[in-house]
Design a protein around this motif. Structure first.
Motif: not given
Length: 298
Positions: A11-39
């Motif tokens: 979808g739009g920016f939110r989905q793309q930014a969220l997935l990009a952030t997860l991929l940058l730290e693949a195999e690691h748990v990304v805190p929800i706060e970090r995802l909020l900041e990324a978006i």
């Protein structure tokens, strides 16, 4: 984006930014706060956590619909994406670059250059291009620095092996794109001088000196000035090796010692505590676990 050879429509920016952030730290748990900041950076809405859950669900549906399975795990603290080690171009880049550095330490310059070039070939474009996110911009900048460092190490070896003519064109392009990297400028000057282009080498120094003075109010570093004096004097230590020869571990050729200084001198920057924390979190990523792009064609 493309995953396992299958197209996945996001979808739009939110989905793309969220997935990009997860991929940058693949195999690691990304805190929800970090995802909020990324978006949303510093201004997440009251419904932000709920919107993240909706985005994750939508991405999961796209993955499943494309036949690649559910790659995202939910954890109490956040989310984790699970991928094979070679699934991301940046992971392959990190692995090949590490092998190249090991080969260089073992006095195997040709093998090291091949590995470095294979690592650099993994890059298909800027990381998370087009996504306006402070978190992703900082990550992209640090990953770009690692890419350029590998290139400089590779060119150092190629110069020691007498391949100066081969690297001139590439160095011209890189210096134009990265004009503050003094080591890269020095490599270009040396390659030009060894190619019988003394005037062009000196012109490159003057252009760099003018740029640094006009835009940053500084002079070139001592190593670059030393190289200019050596070129003016036609110092014999600058001559190309008569035949390719491996460098000793931990040592470089005499000429390389003139230019093996920090790639560029950064202007003092005021870092916030958050940025310092970001750099700390990305250190391991930068060294051995770089992630993203190529498979993420956003």
């Amino acid at each position: 984006m493309e995953c396992a050879g299958r197209k996945v429509r996001l979808g739009g920016f939110r989905q793309q930014a969220l997935l990009a952030t997860l991929l940058l730290e693949a195999e690691h748990v990304v805190p929800i706060e970090r995802l909020l900041e990324a978006i949303w950076e510093d201004t997440p809405p009251a419904s932000a956590k709920g919107q993240v859950r909706i985005c994750v669900s939508a991405i999961r549906r796209q993955f499943v619909g494309a036949g690649v399975g559910d790659l995202i795990e939910t954890h109490p603290a956040g989310y984790r994406i699970r991928l094979p080690n070679t699934a991301l171009d940046l992971a392959r880049f990190a692995h090949l670059a590490a092998l190249g550095r090991s080969a260089a330490r073992d006095k195997q310059p040709e093998q090291a250059v091949d590995l470095f070039r294979s690592a650099l070939a993994q890059w298909k474009g800027p990381v998370a291009a087009g996504l306006e996110s402070r978190v992703l911009r900082q990550a992209a900048t640090m990953l770009r620095e690692e890419q350029l460092s590998v290139l400089e190490e590779c060119v150092d070896l190629e110069l020691q092996m007498g391949r100066h003519r081969k690297v001139v064109g590439e160095l011209y392009r890189q210096v134009a794109e990265n004009p503050y990297r003094e080591q890269m400028c020095a490599q270009l000057m040396l390659a030009l001088y060894r190619s019988g282009r003394q005037a062009d080498a000196l012109r490159q120094f003057r252009e760099t000196r003018t740029l640094l003075s006009a835009e940053l109010g500084i002079d070139p570093g001592e190593s670059l000035r030393t190289l200019e004096r050596a070129i003016l004097a036609e110092d014999r230590s600058l001559e190309a090796p008569s035949r390719p020869a491996p460098a000793e571990p931990g040592r470089t050729a005499p000429v390389a010692s003139l230019i093996r200084q920090p790639a560029h001198r950064a202007v003092k920057t005021s870092w916030t505590d958050h940025t310092l924390a970001m750099r700390t979190r990305l250190t391991s990523l930068q060294q051995a676990n770089l992630r993203l792009q190529a498979t993420l064609k956003l």
